[in-house]
Enzyme design. Structure first.
Site, short mmCIF file in Angstrom:
data_model
loop_
_atom_site.label_atom_id
_atom_site.label_comp_id
_atom_site.label_asym_id
_atom_site.label_seq_id
_atom_site.Cartn_x
_atom_site.Cartn_y
_atom_site.Cartn_z
N GLU A 26 71.64 67.38 63.79
CA GLU A 26 71.25 65.97 63.69
C GLU A 26 70.54 65.73 62.35
O GLU A 26 69.31 65.91 62.26
CB GLU A 26 70.30 65.59 64.83
CG GLU A 26 70.92 65.65 66.21
CD GLU A 26 70.28 64.67 67.19
OE1 GLU A 26 71.04 63.99 67.89
OE2 GLU A 26 69.05 64.56 67.22
N LYS A 35 65.85 58.62 74.75
CA LYS A 35 64.55 58.48 74.06
C LYS A 35 63.60 57.66 74.95
O LYS A 35 63.70 57.74 76.17
CB LYS A 35 64.76 57.87 72.67
CG LYS A 35 65.81 58.66 71.87
CD LYS A 35 65.85 58.33 70.42
CE LYS A 35 66.95 59.16 69.76
NZ LYS A 35 66.99 58.99 68.31
N ASN A 73 70.83 60.85 74.73
CA ASN A 73 69.37 60.96 74.64
C ASN A 73 68.81 59.54 74.68
O ASN A 73 68.91 58.81 73.71
CB ASN A 73 68.99 61.66 73.33
CG ASN A 73 67.48 61.70 73.11
OD1 ASN A 73 66.71 61.32 73.98
ND2 ASN A 73 67.07 62.16 71.93
P1 13P Z 1 71.25 57.69 67.25
O1 13P Z 1 72.56 57.97 67.92
O2 13P Z 1 70.58 56.45 67.77
O3 13P Z 1 71.34 57.74 65.76
O4 13P Z 1 70.26 58.90 67.68
C1 13P Z 1 70.69 60.20 67.55
C2 13P Z 1 69.71 61.09 68.22
O5 13P Z 1 68.60 61.27 67.77
C3 13P Z 1 70.13 61.74 69.47
O6 13P Z 1 69.22 62.73 69.85
#
Ligand code: 13P
Length: 252
Positions: A167, A11, A9
């Protein structure tokens, strides 16, 4: 036997130049037949370009979110059909950043799951508790509620054709991952909730762990019986880290 998934992801990160470099490194380092399905989820505006860059590769494409409605006057939204149209196979729904920063409700997320499933996308449903929930002993209650709304609206069969990602919010982007035992405990609970509706579907449903997964902790997390891969944030932006995580995935 469940085929694991390792999904990145991205983001709100990247640029055309950075994405091209990252993809080049991923394709150069990825084995011809990886042990897991590999997915990248870039921001919407880069999907079409990524579809071109990833064509005929081991990587599939996913959106980070989807509109619950099919089409119409929904300014700023992107439909499931549009994601399909530009080459997505997957889409993340109910990420905690959507739930917390944009106030998405369990009901809206369930509708998004239904919209994605109806269009033939594989929804990755994110569930997970906040730190205060965990400290108050409410982890199971929160995760069960997030799951049940989708099970009610869409049914166990649709959920099983999708993917669940546990998560814990306190582990996302914090560098503090859940221990393998903590992840296993909640993910076994998630599987049991699905099994209460249909044991066969529950046994086949992929349940990923997400939250500060790195090359250094992936193997022990993925070794847990109910952890079928990972949803990776920060570490998915570095090709060597993501490939090292991918290399630890094993069919379970
Ligand atoms: P991180 O791996 O940066 O902690 O993020 C996890 C996440 O939100 C994946 O969707």
């Amino acid at each position: 036997m469940r085929h694991p998934i390792v999904a990145g992801n991205w983001k709100m990160h990247g640029s055309r130049v950075e994405n091209a470099r990252l993809v080049e490194e991923l394709l150069a380092g990825c084995p011809a037949t990886p042990a897991a399905a590999c997915v990248v989820c870039p921001p919407f505006v880069y999907l079409q370009e990524l579809a071109r860059l990833l064509r005929d590769s081991a990587f599939s494409l996913g959106g980070q979110d989807v509109c619950a409605d099919a089409q119409g006057a929904f300014t700023g939204e992107v439909s499931a059909a549009m994601l399909k149209d530009v080459g997505c196979e997957y889409v993340i729904v109910g990420h905690s950043e959507r739930r917390l920063l944009y106030r998405e409700s369990d009901q809206l997320i369930a509708r998004k799951f239904a919209a994605a499933h109806a269009r033939g996308l594989i929804p990755i449903l994110c569930v997970g508790e906040q730190l205060a929930d965990r400290e108050a002993g409410r982890t199971r209650e929160v995760v069960a509620r997030q799951l049940e709304v989708v099970l009610e609206l869409c049914g166990a069969s649709a959920l099983g054709q999708g993917v669940v990602a546990y998560e814990p919010v306190w582990a996302i982007g914090t560098g503090r991952n859940a221990t393998p035992e903590q992840a296993q405990e909640v993910q076994a609970f998630i599987r049991a909730r699905i099994a209460a509706r249909d044991a066969r579907i529950a046994a086949a449903t992929r349940i990923l762990y997400g939250g500060s997964v790195k090359a250094g902790n992936a193997a022990e997390l993925f070794a847990m019986p109910d952890v079928d891969g990972g949803l990776i944030g920060g570490a998915s932006l570095k090709a060597d880290e993501f490939l090292a995580i991918l290399a630890t995935a094993r069919p379970g």
